[in-house]
Enzyme design. Structure first.
Site, PDB file in Angstrom:
ATOM      1  N   CYS A 202       0.872  -1.175   0.000  1.00  0.00           N
ATOM      2  CA  CYS A 202       0.000   0.000   0.000  1.00  0.00           C
ATOM      3  C   CYS A 202       0.910   1.226   0.000  1.00  0.00           C
ATOM      4  O   CYS A 202       2.128   1.098   0.056  1.00  0.00           O
ATOM      5  CB  CYS A 202      -0.998  -0.009   1.160  1.00  0.00           C
TER       6      CYS A 202
ATOM      7  N   CYS B 280      -2.033   1.567  -4.318  1.00  0.00           N
ATOM      8  CA  CYS B 280      -0.781   2.226  -4.684  1.00  0.00           C
ATOM      9  C   CYS B 280      -0.706   2.498  -6.177  1.00  0.00           C
ATOM     10  O   CYS B 280       0.327   2.942  -6.686  1.00  0.00           O
ATOM     11  CB  CYS B 280       0.434   1.450  -4.187  1.00  0.00           C
TER      12      CYS B 280
ATOM     13  N   CYS C 168       3.654   0.055  -8.444  1.00  0.00           N
ATOM     14  CA  CYS C 168       4.168  -1.299  -8.326  1.00  0.00           C
ATOM     15  C   CYS C 168       4.637  -1.815  -9.682  1.00  0.00           C
ATOM     16  O   CYS C 168       3.852  -1.840 -10.632  1.00  0.00           O
ATOM     17  CB  CYS C 168       3.056  -2.193  -7.781  1.00  0.00           C
TER      18      CYS C 168
END
Length: 138
Positions: A11, A85, A89
């Protein structure tokens, strides 16, 4: 996938949702799973309300520390679970990716964090049931 799957929970701040998910995955998966968590912009400490909510369910995450998300952590994981997020990523072929839409517990009181905790627990249980082999019965 390896015999012992590695799960990475991500997160933004690595201070609430991903820490709670990692706590449940470790507690419920035990030594059958490798658990990691990280954040794209980690805070300096885990959210005290998240710690309190987990303690109510018998899981201690007070000793954990937010960590920065690295490309290596993603590459070395079998399953990457993101929670808000976005595109921070990195994506590698052959990995399992899931994005769990969960409310950020930051700035919320315990009454608002409990349902988030419970939703995380249910999702972790489902994830582990899918990733881990069925235990033989005696």
């Amino acid at each position: 996938m390896t015999a012992k799957p590695t799960i990475l929970f991500v997160c933004v701040h690595n201070a609430g949702r991903s820490q709670m998910a990692a706590g449940y995955a470790q507690a419920l998966g035990g030594d059958r799973v490798e658990v990691r968590s990280a954040g794209s912009e980690p805070k300096d400490q885990v959210n005290p309300i998240a710690i309190q909510a987990m303690a109510e369910d018998g899981i201690d995450i007070a000793g954990t520390q937010p960590k920065v998300l690295t490309t290596e952590a993603v590459r070395d994981s079998d399953a990457v679970i993101t929670m808000g997020c976005g595109d921070a990523c990195p994506v590698f072929p052959g990995k399992r990716y899931e994005d769990w839409e969960l409310t950020d517990p930051a700035g919320k009181g315990i009454e608002d964090v409990r349902p988030i905790r419970d939703a995380i627990k249910a999702r972790v249980q489902a994830l582990l049931a899918d990733l881990l082999p069925v235990q033989p019965t005696a």
